[in-house]
Design a protein around this motif. Structure first.
Motif, PDB file in Angstrom:
ATOM      1  N   ARG A   1       5.110  -4.279   6.979  1.00 47.62           N
ATOM      2  CA  ARG A   1       4.415  -3.013   7.236  1.00 47.62           C
ATOM      3  C   ARG A   1       2.905  -3.191   7.182  1.00 47.62           C
ATOM      4  NH1 ARG A   1       8.239   0.180   3.417  1.00 47.62           N
ATOM      5  NH2 ARG A   1       9.932   0.648   4.860  1.00 47.62           N
ATOM      6  N   ALA A   2       2.422  -3.902   6.168  1.00 46.95           N
ATOM      7  CA  ALA A   2       0.976  -4.106   6.029  1.00 46.95           C
ATOM      8  C   ALA A   2       0.423  -4.853   7.240  1.00 46.95           C
ATOM      9  CB  ALA A   2       0.673  -4.866   4.740  1.00 46.95           C
ATOM     10  N   ARG A   3       1.103  -5.898   7.678  1.00 45.77           N
ATOM     11  CA  ARG A   3       0.640  -6.662   8.848  1.00 45.77           C
ATOM     12  C   ARG A   3       0.717  -5.822  10.126  1.00 45.77           C
ATOM     13  NH1 ARG A   3      -0.743 -11.694   7.778  1.00 45.77           N
ATOM     14  NH2 ARG A   3       0.098 -12.766   5.963  1.00 45.77           N
ATOM     15  N   TYR A   4       1.750  -5.012  10.255  1.00 47.64           N
ATOM     16  CA  TYR A   4       1.873  -4.123  11.408  1.00 47.64           C
ATOM     17  C   TYR A   4       0.689  -3.154  11.451  1.00 47.64           C
ATOM     18  CZ  TYR A   4       3.477  -0.539  14.594  1.00 47.64           C
ATOM     19  OH  TYR A   4       3.550   0.350  15.637  1.00 47.64           O
ATOM     20  N   LEU A   5       0.370  -2.549  10.304  1.00 50.15           N
ATOM     21  CA  LEU A   5      -0.727  -1.588  10.247  1.00 50.15           C
ATOM     22  C   LEU A   5      -2.090  -2.263  10.416  1.00 50.15           C
ATOM     23  CD1 LEU A   5       0.675   0.704   7.436  1.00 50.15           C
ATOM     24  CD2 LEU A   5       0.571   1.188   9.895  1.00 50.15           C
ATOM     25  N   LEU A   6      -2.196  -3.535  10.041  1.00 46.58           N
ATOM     26  CA  LEU A   6      -3.427  -4.290  10.272  1.00 46.58           C
ATOM     27  C   LEU A   6      -3.720  -4.338  11.775  1.00 46.58           C
ATOM     28  CD1 LEU A   6      -5.727  -6.135   9.220  1.00 46.58           C
ATOM     29  CD2 LEU A   6      -4.110  -8.053   9.416  1.00 46.58           C
ATOM     30  N   ASN A   7      -2.684  -4.477  12.573  1.00 46.72           N
ATOM     31  CA  ASN A   7      -2.842  -4.556  14.031  1.00 46.72           C
ATOM     32  C   ASN A   7      -2.849  -3.198  14.717  1.00 46.72           C
ATOM     33  OD1 ASN A   7      -2.905  -7.420  14.081  1.00 46.72           O
ATOM     34  ND2 ASN A   7      -0.693  -7.443  13.842  1.00 46.72           N
ATOM     35  N   ASN A   8      -2.250  -2.183  14.093  1.00 47.61           N
ATOM     36  CA  ASN A   8      -2.064  -0.895  14.755  1.00 47.61           C
ATOM     37  C   ASN A   8      -2.767   0.283  14.091  1.00 47.61           C
ATOM     38  OD1 ASN A   8      -0.050  -1.558  16.985  1.00 47.61           O
ATOM     39  ND2 ASN A   8       0.850  -2.521  15.183  1.00 47.61           N
ATOM     40  N   GLY A   9      -3.344   0.081  12.921  1.00 45.05           N
ATOM     41  CA  GLY A   9      -4.091   1.134  12.253  1.00 45.05           C
ATOM     42  C   GLY A   9      -3.227   2.045  11.398  1.00 45.05           C
ATOM     43  N   PHE A  10      -3.904   2.868  10.614  1.00 46.01           N
ATOM     44  CA  PHE A  10      -3.254   3.814   9.703  1.00 46.01           C
ATOM     45  C   PHE A  10      -3.897   5.195   9.824  1.00 46.01           C
ATOM     46  CE2 PHE A  10      -2.262   5.327   5.249  1.00 46.01           C
ATOM     47  CZ  PHE A  10      -0.889   5.288   5.370  1.00 46.01           C
ATOM     48  N   GLY A  11      -4.501   5.465  10.979  1.00 51.26           N
ATOM     49  CA  GLY A  11      -5.144   6.754  11.199  1.00 51.26           C
ATOM     50  C   GLY A  11      -6.562   6.774  10.667  1.00 51.26           C
ATOM     51  N   MET A  12      -7.121   7.983  10.600  1.00 54.07           N
ATOM     52  CA  MET A  12      -8.491   8.189  10.131  1.00 54.07           C
ATOM     53  C   MET A  12      -8.507   8.233   8.608  1.00 54.07           C
ATOM     54  SD  MET A  12     -11.652   8.732  11.009  1.00 54.07           S
ATOM     55  CE  MET A  12     -11.737   9.431  12.631  1.00 54.07           C
ATOM     56  N   TYR A  13      -9.425   7.484   8.009  1.00 55.41           N
ATOM     57  CA  TYR A  13      -9.545   7.468   6.553  1.00 55.41           C
ATOM     58  C   TYR A  13      -9.986   8.837   6.063  1.00 55.41           C
ATOM     59  CZ  TYR A  13     -10.544   5.745   1.869  1.00 55.41           C
ATOM     60  OH  TYR A  13     -10.530   5.536   0.515  1.00 55.41           O
ATOM     61  N   SER A  14      -9.329   9.340   5.042  1.00 51.13           N
ATOM     62  CA  SER A  14      -9.710  10.587   4.387  1.00 51.13           C
ATOM     63  C   SER A  14      -9.554  10.376   2.887  1.00 51.13           C
ATOM     64  CB  SER A  14      -8.825  11.741   4.849  1.00 51.13           C
ATOM     65  OG  SER A  14      -9.038  12.876   4.033  1.00 51.13           O
ATOM     66  N   LEU A  15     -10.586  10.646   2.151  1.00 46.71           N
ATOM     67  CA  LEU A  15     -10.572  10.426   0.709  1.00 46.71           C
ATOM     68  C   LEU A  15      -9.412  11.141   0.036  1.00 46.71           C
ATOM     69  CD1 LEU A  15     -12.041   9.179  -1.727  1.00 46.71           C
ATOM     70  CD2 LEU A  15     -13.367  11.290  -1.870  1.00 46.71           C
ATOM     71  N   PHE A  16      -9.065  12.339   0.520  1.00 45.36           N
ATOM     72  CA  PHE A  16      -8.050  13.140  -0.155  1.00 45.36           C
ATOM     73  C   PHE A  16      -6.686  13.152   0.529  1.00 45.36           C
ATOM     74  CE2 PHE A  16     -12.202  15.025  -1.233  1.00 45.36           C
ATOM     75  CZ  PHE A  16     -12.191  14.750  -2.588  1.00 45.36           C
ATOM     76  N   LYS A  17      -6.608  12.801   1.816  1.00 40.74           N
ATOM     77  CA  LYS A  17      -5.346  12.922   2.546  1.00 40.74           C
ATOM     78  C   LYS A  17      -4.778  11.616   3.074  1.00 40.74           C
ATOM     79  CE  LYS A  17      -6.710  17.390   4.376  1.00 40.74           C
ATOM     80  NZ  LYS A  17      -7.024  18.072   5.621  1.00 40.74           N
ATOM     81  N   ASN A  18      -5.608  10.616   3.307  1.00 37.37           N
ATOM     82  CA  ASN A  18      -5.152   9.372   3.927  1.00 37.37           C
ATOM     83  C   ASN A  18      -6.069   8.246   3.478  1.00 37.37           C
ATOM     84  OD1 ASN A  18      -3.243   8.120   5.689  1.00 37.37           O
ATOM     85  ND2 ASN A  18      -4.856   7.897   7.201  1.00 37.37           N
ATOM     86  N   ASN A  19      -5.803   7.707   2.296  1.00 36.83           N
ATOM     87  CA  ASN A  19      -6.716   6.732   1.707  1.00 36.83           C
ATOM     88  C   ASN A  19      -6.023   5.407   1.403  1.00 36.83           C
ATOM     89  OD1 ASN A  19      -5.371   7.062  -0.844  1.00 36.83           O
ATOM     90  ND2 ASN A  19      -6.518   8.970  -1.121  1.00 36.83           N
ATOM     91  N   CYS A  20      -6.717   4.537   0.707  1.00 35.37           N
ATOM     92  CA  CYS A  20      -6.191   3.196   0.425  1.00 35.37           C
ATOM     93  C   CYS A  20      -4.927   3.230  -0.440  1.00 35.37           C
ATOM     94  CB  CYS A  20      -7.272   2.330  -0.228  1.00 35.37           C
ATOM     95  SG  CYS A  20      -7.917   2.989  -1.784  1.00 35.37           S
ATOM     96  N   GLU A  21      -4.845   4.161  -1.367  1.00 36.76           N
ATOM     97  CA  GLU A  21      -3.650   4.272  -2.202  1.00 36.76           C
ATOM     98  C   GLU A  21      -2.462   4.737  -1.372  1.00 36.76           C
ATOM     99  OE1 GLU A  21      -2.029   6.341  -6.334  1.00 36.76           O
ATOM    100  OE2 GLU A  21      -4.082   6.723  -5.675  1.00 36.76           O
ATOM    101  N   ASP A  22      -2.705   5.706  -0.477  1.00 36.02           N
ATOM    102  CA  ASP A  22      -1.637   6.167   0.423  1.00 36.02           C
ATOM    103  C   ASP A  22      -1.138   5.008   1.285  1.00 36.02           C
ATOM    104  OD1 ASP A  22      -1.857   8.873  -0.412  1.00 36.02           O
ATOM    105  OD2 ASP A  22      -3.545   9.170   0.961  1.00 36.02           O
ATOM    106  N   PHE A  23      -2.084   4.209   1.796  1.00 36.18           N
ATOM    107  CA  PHE A  23      -1.734   3.044   2.608  1.00 36.18           C
ATOM    108  C   PHE A  23      -0.822   2.081   1.840  1.00 36.18           C
ATOM    109  CE2 PHE A  23      -2.672  -1.430   3.405  1.00 36.18           C
ATOM    110  CZ  PHE A  23      -2.230  -1.565   4.720  1.00 36.18           C
ATOM    111  N   ALA A  24      -1.244   1.696   0.635  1.00 30.24           N
ATOM    112  CA  ALA A  24      -0.477   0.719  -0.149  1.00 30.24           C
ATOM    113  C   ALA A  24       0.893   1.270  -0.532  1.00 30.24           C
ATOM    114  CB  ALA A  24      -1.263   0.303  -1.397  1.00 30.24           C
ATOM    115  N   ILE A  25       0.973   2.537  -0.885  1.00 26.32           N
ATOM    116  CA  ILE A  25       2.269   3.138  -1.222  1.00 26.32           C
ATOM    117  C   ILE A  25       3.158   3.204   0.021  1.00 26.32           C
ATOM    118  CG2 ILE A  25       3.392   5.293  -1.909  1.00 26.32           C
ATOM    119  CD1 ILE A  25       1.127   5.649  -3.966  1.00 26.32           C
ATOM    120  N   TYR A  26       2.584   3.537   1.171  1.00 26.75           N
ATOM    121  CA  TYR A  26       3.364   3.572   2.411  1.00 26.75           C
ATOM    122  C   TYR A  26       3.966   2.201   2.704  1.00 26.75           C
ATOM    123  CZ  TYR A  26       4.634   3.917   7.289  1.00 26.75           C
ATOM    124  OH  TYR A  26       5.331   3.865   8.460  1.00 26.75           O
ATOM    125  N   CYS A  27       3.156   1.172   2.533  1.00 20.37           N
ATOM    126  CA  CYS A  27       3.644  -0.192   2.787  1.00 20.37           C
ATOM    127  C   CYS A  27       4.791  -0.531   1.853  1.00 20.37           C
ATOM    128  CB  CYS A  27       2.528  -1.216   2.640  1.00 20.37           C
ATOM    129  SG  CYS A  27       1.287  -1.112   3.952  1.00 20.37           S
TER     130      CYS A  27
END
Length: 162
Positions: free
Chosen positions: A136-162
């Motif tokens: 998942r992490a490698r897939y998102l490295l190539n395809n993105g994870f959307g727009m960064y948002s401090l409260f809605k879509n951040n690094c912790e959300d990314f890592a938990i999603y992976c």
């Protein structure tokens, strides 16, 4: 399971697929990522200088979670990776940015979860297998994870999603 008071670990204790983090700004917030092995981390970040500020003193707390060093020669380990925002891969040293290494803890008991001194360091949910997390992490490295948002879509959300 790490510890109730601290999830701090040594580099040799992390393995590919681990959700790791490092505290920033005097323990005000943590930057999260997925360790993928060979000293490399995939993480989600804002670009330095491209944050939407509040125009107040709070902007100091909201600076980029990308490595702070922008001057001098590029890192010998990951400097060739020119992508500086979104989902990026960097070496563990650049990810830590001088901070300590911590391991996010999965599948903790309710009692342990309630005993933790700080949020954002563990969850009751189980992690997926390491190979799935890395995929998942490698897939998102190539395809993105959307727009960064401090409260809605951040690094912790990314890592938990992976």
């Amino acid at each position: 399971m790490v510890g109730v008071l601290s999830n701090r670990v040594d580099r040799e204790d992390v393995k590919a697929g681990d959700h790791i983090y490092s505290w920033r700004a005097a323990y005000i917030y943590a930057h999260h990522g997925v360790y993928v092995g060979d000293g490399m981390v995939i993480h989600f970040t804002r670009a330095a200088g491209h944050e939407i500020g509040t125009g107040t003193v709070f902007d100091w707390f909201l600076y980029s979670s990308s490595p702070a060093a922008t001057e001098g020669p590029p890192c010998e380990k990951c400097g060739h990776l020119v992508k500086r925002e979104g989902v990026i891969m960097s070496c563990l040293d650049c990810f830590l940015d001088g901070g300590n290494l911590y391991l996010f803890d999965y599948a903790v008991s309710p009692a342990f979860f309630l005993a933790k001194a700080r949020g954002g360091t563990c969850t009751l949910a189980a992690s997926d297998p390491y190979d799935v997390v890395i995929h998942r992490a490698r897939y998102l490295l190539n395809n993105g994870f959307g727009m960064y948002s401090l409260f809605k879509n951040n690094c912790e959300d990314f890592a938990i999603y992976c």
